[in-house]
Design a protein around this motif. Structure first.
Motif, short mmCIF file in Angstrom:
data_model
loop_
_atom_site.label_atom_id
_atom_site.label_comp_id
_atom_site.label_asym_id
_atom_site.label_seq_id
_atom_site.Cartn_x
_atom_site.Cartn_y
_atom_site.Cartn_z
N PHE A 192 0.84 -1.21 0.00
CA PHE A 192 0.00 0.00 0.00
C PHE A 192 0.87 1.25 0.00
N ASP A 193 1.95 1.25 0.79
CA ASP A 193 2.85 2.40 0.83
C ASP A 193 3.46 2.69 -0.54
N ASP A 224 0.75 4.20 -2.66
CA ASP A 224 0.41 5.55 -2.20
C ASP A 224 1.51 6.55 -2.57
N THR A 238 -2.74 5.24 -5.76
CA THR A 238 -4.00 5.21 -5.04
C THR A 238 -4.94 6.31 -5.52
N GLN A 239 -4.38 7.31 -6.24
CA GLN A 239 -5.20 8.36 -6.83
C GLN A 239 -5.73 7.94 -8.21
N THR A 272 -8.19 1.84 -4.28
CA THR A 272 -7.36 0.88 -3.54
C THR A 272 -7.83 0.79 -2.09
N ARG A 311 -6.74 -0.93 1.55
CA ARG A 311 -5.69 -1.66 2.25
C ARG A 311 -6.27 -2.82 3.05
#
Length: 397
Positions: free
Chosen positions: A83-84, A87, A92-93, A97, A99
């Motif tokens: 996820f990091d 992001d 994620t934009q 998404t 998590r």
């Protein structure tokens, strides 16, 4: 290769175990093109990333290609490390998404309160958790989180959620509240302090209703929300009577004041002498009459098992309400307060029944009781209701 593609109904789900790097990404991409082509039309494409351990730039290009090919593509159950990466790179934009959520158990936890949308438990000395109904979506949780944050920034004394978790097959929001009790529990345990609690409750309403919501806020129109809920309950009541309830809402003067939307005493927590609000899913803006009508509906005219729903004996509800009103309208004459009370009483008819829009699975005996009360309170008093609605315009902000 630990890659699978599975269709259940209209949803096609991809699962891949391991690293998606420069070595594996081209192979995965080619295999996915083959397997997805065999699925025919795809209405929703999901990548379940619970077993994806790493993403390189090559892996990111695989995901980007899927998003371009399938606009319905999104990613779920993403571990924190992956996820990091998504992001930080801005993915994620681009791609919706979600998590992977922390698993929480409520076994042995104290029940704080239960409402139409979820149930609240004491998770620890400094946290509570609201467990949503099984049909709740992540969008519902995100809405409540965003409304809570926006309301807090506007000056509303509300607990802020800091974590979204999974409780079995349900979703939950964790709030920080240090050794707080619901106002319902306080009243039940210390009825001799009823007036003290009512004064705090009135001051909370005054503080809330002094806040003006500006244009451009994410906080929505409470009038629209009320009418949408009433349209939903036409399945239970005749159209003419539901239209009368809608007329009540439309007769309430317009306003831009911050409203909680469901400020019953189970949604207020007492912490170190200060009242804090929870359950922020119905926050909106409008005229304070709407908010006070919801409170009256719960404290005085509730339809259902009062002790279970509200959390203290019904005999305390009206005295509590009367003290609260005298403080909220401090400085007004007894005649004015009595008039406002009658206006609120009529407006509360909306909430008496609109809560049926919260679920499609209420027991038949609950529906029957509501229909009987509806006839008694609404259908048998149409002339009086319309007459009172004409007076609403004298309550200007």
């Amino acid at each position: 290769m630990n890659l699978s593609v599975e269709r259940i109904g209209d949803v096609v789900t991809i699962r891949y175990e391991g690293m998606l790097d420069s070595v594996s990404a081209p192979i995965v991409h080619q295999e996915l093109q083959t397997q997805l082509a065999s699925q025919g039309d795809i209405d929703e494409l999901v990548w379940n990333a619970s077993e994806l351990t790493y993403l390189s730039s090559s892996g990111l290009r695989v995901l980007l290609g899927l998003k371009k090919q399938y606009p319905c593509f999104h990613i779920v159950e993403v571990g924190m490390e992956v996820f990091d990466i998504l992001d930080l790179t801005g993915f994620t934009q681009i791609i919706p998404t979600e998590r992977k959520l922390r698993e929480v158990s409520i076994d042995g936890c104290e029940l704080v309160g239960k409402g139409g949308v979820g149930t609240v438990y004491r998770l620890s000395d400094d946290t509570i958790i609201k467990v949503f109904r099984k049909d709740a979506t992540m969008d519902m949780l995100n809405t409540e989180m965003n409304l809570a944050k926006e309301s807090f920034l506007l000056g509303m004394p509300t607990a802020i959620t800091f974590d979204v978790v999974r409780v079995g097959d349900q979703l939950g929001l964790v709030y920080e509240l240090l050794k707080a009790k619901t106002l319902s529990d306080c009243i039940k345990q210390h009825p001799e302090r009823l007036d003290e609690y009512a004064i705090l409750y009135a001051k909370l309403f005054k503080q809330l209703h002094s806040i003006e919501v500006q244009k451009g806020s994410i906080i929505g129109d409470s009038y629209e929300q009320e009418i949408n809920q009433l349209d939903y309950i036409r399945r239970y009541f005749d159209d003419e009577s539901v239209d009368l309830l809608i007329h009540i809402v439309q007769s309430v003067p317009k306003g831009n004041r911050l409203l909680h939307g469901d400020l019953q005493t189970k949604n207020v927590m007492l912490q170190d002498g200060e009242l804090m609000m929870i359950d922020m899913g119905e926050v909106g803006y409008g005229h304070p009459m709407l908010d006070l009508a919801h409170s009256y509906s719960s404290l005085v005219s509730l339809v259902g098992d009062y002790d279970t729903i509200i959390g203290f004996p019904r005999k305390y509800g009206e005295p509590f309400w009367n003290t609260m009103m005298s403080v909220y309208f401090k400085g007004e004459s007894a005649e004015t307060i009595a008039h406002r009370n009658e206006q609120i009483k009529v407006a509360s008819l909306v909430r008496n029944f609109s809560w049926l829009s919260l679920s499609d699975s209420f027991p038949s005996e609950v529906i029957k009781e509501c229909q009987e009360v509806f006839t008694e309170r609404v259908k048998n008093h149409k002339e009086y209701i319309c007459k009172m609605c004409e007076t609403f315009s004298d309550w200007q902000l």
